[in-house]
Design a protein around this motif. Structure first.
Motif, PDB file in Angstrom:
ATOM      1  N   ALA A 197      -0.593  -1.577  -0.557  1.00  0.00           N
ATOM      2  CA  ALA A 197       0.622  -2.013  -1.250  1.00  0.00           C
ATOM      3  C   ALA A 197       1.537  -0.825  -1.540  1.00  0.00           C
ATOM      4  CB  ALA A 197       0.261  -2.736  -2.544  1.00  0.00           C
ATOM      5  N   LEU A 198       0.961   0.321  -1.893  1.00  0.00           N
ATOM      6  CA  LEU A 198       1.768   1.528  -2.097  1.00  0.00           C
ATOM      7  C   LEU A 198       2.398   1.978  -0.784  1.00  0.00           C
ATOM      8  CD1 LEU A 198      -0.546   3.630  -4.453  1.00  0.00           C
ATOM      9  CD2 LEU A 198       1.696   2.711  -5.040  1.00  0.00           C
ATOM     10  N   ALA A 199       1.628   1.891   0.295  1.00  0.00           N
ATOM     11  CA  ALA A 199       2.102   2.373   1.595  1.00  0.00           C
ATOM     12  C   ALA A 199       3.105   1.432   2.240  1.00  0.00           C
ATOM     13  CB  ALA A 199       0.909   2.579   2.537  1.00  0.00           C
ATOM     14  N   GLU A 200       2.952   0.128   2.005  1.00  0.00           N
ATOM     15  CA  GLU A 200       3.728  -0.851   2.763  1.00  0.00           C
ATOM     16  C   GLU A 200       4.637  -1.720   1.904  1.00  0.00           C
ATOM     17  OE1 GLU A 200       0.946  -3.091   5.103  1.00  0.00           O
ATOM     18  OE2 GLU A 200      -0.106  -1.283   5.807  1.00  0.00           O
ATOM     19  N   GLY A 201       4.553  -1.610   0.583  1.00  0.00           N
ATOM     20  CA  GLY A 201       5.331  -2.470  -0.303  1.00  0.00           C
ATOM     21  C   GLY A 201       6.820  -2.190  -0.251  1.00  0.00           C
ATOM     22  N   PRO A 202       7.647  -3.097  -0.805  1.00  0.00           N
ATOM     23  CA  PRO A 202       9.108  -2.991  -0.696  1.00  0.00           C
ATOM     24  C   PRO A 202       9.729  -2.052  -1.722  1.00  0.00           C
ATOM     25  CG  PRO A 202       8.540  -4.971  -1.901  1.00  0.00           C
ATOM     26  CD  PRO A 202       7.238  -4.345  -1.467  1.00  0.00           C
ATOM     27  N   PHE A 203       9.186  -0.849  -1.794  1.00  0.00           N
ATOM     28  CA  PHE A 203       9.707   0.176  -2.692  1.00  0.00           C
ATOM     29  C   PHE A 203       9.319   1.544  -2.144  1.00  0.00           C
ATOM     30  CE2 PHE A 203       5.583  -1.205  -3.814  1.00  0.00           C
ATOM     31  CZ  PHE A 203       5.658  -2.424  -4.471  1.00  0.00           C
ATOM     32  N   VAL A 204      10.067   2.560  -2.546  1.00  0.00           N
ATOM     33  CA  VAL A 204       9.726   3.940  -2.202  1.00  0.00           C
ATOM     34  C   VAL A 204       8.725   4.425  -3.232  1.00  0.00           C
ATOM     35  CG1 VAL A 204      10.581   6.281  -1.865  1.00  0.00           C
ATOM     36  CG2 VAL A 204      12.020   4.328  -1.239  1.00  0.00           C
ATOM     37  N   THR A 205       7.556   4.875  -2.785  1.00  0.00           N
ATOM     38  CA  THR A 205       6.519   5.335  -3.704  1.00  0.00           C
ATOM     39  C   THR A 205       6.439   6.859  -3.666  1.00  0.00           C
ATOM     40  OG1 THR A 205       4.868   4.931  -1.971  1.00  0.00           O
ATOM     41  CG2 THR A 205       5.171   3.215  -3.619  1.00  0.00           C
ATOM     42  N   ILE A 206       6.455   7.452  -4.848  1.00  0.00           N
ATOM     43  CA  ILE A 206       6.473   8.906  -4.981  1.00  0.00           C
ATOM     44  C   ILE A 206       5.308   9.340  -5.865  1.00  0.00           C
ATOM     45  CG2 ILE A 206       7.817  10.908  -5.710  1.00  0.00           C
ATOM     46  CD1 ILE A 206      10.326   9.155  -5.498  1.00  0.00           C
ATOM     47  N   ALA A 207       4.485  10.248  -5.376  1.00  0.00           N
ATOM     48  CA  ALA A 207       3.403  10.823  -6.186  1.00  0.00           C
ATOM     49  C   ALA A 207       3.842  12.184  -6.708  1.00  0.00           C
ATOM     50  CB  ALA A 207       2.132  10.964  -5.360  1.00  0.00           C
ATOM     51  N   LEU A 208       3.751  12.369  -8.023  1.00  0.00           N
ATOM     52  CA  LEU A 208       3.957  13.678  -8.644  1.00  0.00           C
ATOM     53  C   LEU A 208       2.585  14.237  -8.954  1.00  0.00           C
ATOM     54  CD1 LEU A 208       6.853  13.250 -11.257  1.00  0.00           C
ATOM     55  CD2 LEU A 208       6.996  13.711  -8.817  1.00  0.00           C
TER      56      LEU A 208
END
Length: 256
Positions: free
Chosen positions: A93-104
């Motif tokens: 879901a993090l990789a393919e979901g409809p949002f940009v995912t950013i890890a700090l």
């Protein structure tokens, strides 16, 4: 909403999710996976509390430990790690979901913590960040982490990290592609990049990530999907209207 293992704050198009198990090194347990999954499902299906579609998700841990991986306390007590599928689905879901995912990332990311990092679209790390796969030391191997890690850094580098079991520093992670941006202050770098990322529309992000999930970088094998995706976006009247507006008014879609 309140959570047992997370801190969640949403403002406009941005949702920040922080691991909140400091006494356990932000280790992954079933509750954390369930809570994180519920947040992502909600954000994918509905607008945020401000009535604005959430298009950027920021994931962070603590200053010293980002995420220590699976909770060995649970395994020791129950003799079982539980079903791995919910965690794998969460990373998808993090990789393919409809949002940009950013890890700090600050401090240590180990085992499943590396899985969270590798599943994100963008990784911003400070010099204190360290990344390791310790599973083989215990007779395990990171079966669920590897598909996401290989996608980021390639087969041999992921193989080397798995066999060596030792941590690598932030500069080595940057060189390998596990980290995208290395900086002294991740928060400042995040804000600098959000100014552009928050202008991306949710339908465009969703289409792009759906396409990228199957794109393998093989021009022959990818041809049919590439042509279909190209035709689909240019058939969208909203996309065409945005292009016409830019041509006639020199304004981007998000501009008043």
């Amino acid at each position: 909403m309140s959570f047992e293992t997370l801190k969640v704050a949403t403002s406009g198009p941005i949702c920040r999710i922080a691991f909140d198990r400091p006494d356990a090194g932000n280790a992954i347990n079933a509750v954390l996976v369930a809570e994180f999954t519920a947040v992502l499902r909600s954000l994918a299906a509905e607008n945020g509390p401000d009535g604005v579609p959430v298009t950027v998700i920021v994931l962070e841990g603590g200053r010293d430990v980002f995420c220590a991986g699976g909770d060995f306390e649970v395994v020791a007590a129950e003799g079982d790690a539980g079903d791995p599928e919910p965690l794998y689905a969460l990373w998808q879901a993090l990789a393919e979901g409809p949002f940009v995912t950013i890890a700090l990332v600050r401090g240590r990311a180990n085992a499943g913590g590396v899985g969270f990092v590798a599943a994100c679209d963008i990784v911003i790390a400070e010099p204190s960040a360290r990344f390791g796969l310790s599973e083989l030391l215990f007779g395990l191997f990171p079966a669920c982490v590897l598909p996401f890690l290989i996608r980021r850094i390639g087969h041999q580098r992921a193989h080397f990290m798995t066999l060596m079991t030792r941590q690598i520093g932030a500069s080595d992670a940057l060189a390998s592609g596990l980290v995208d941006i290395l900086c002294d202050d991740a928060e400042i770098e995040l804000v600098r990049n959000l100014a552009r990322l928050t202008n991306l529309g949710k339908p465009a992000i969703a289409r792009y990530k759906t396409y990228m999930a199957t794109c393998r970088g093989d021009p022959g094998a990818d041809k049919a999907a590439a042509l279909a995706a190209n035709r689909q976006v240019f058939a969208d009247p909203d996309v065409v209207a945005g292009i016409r507006r830019y041509v006639t008014e020199m304004k981007f879609p998000w501009e008043e």
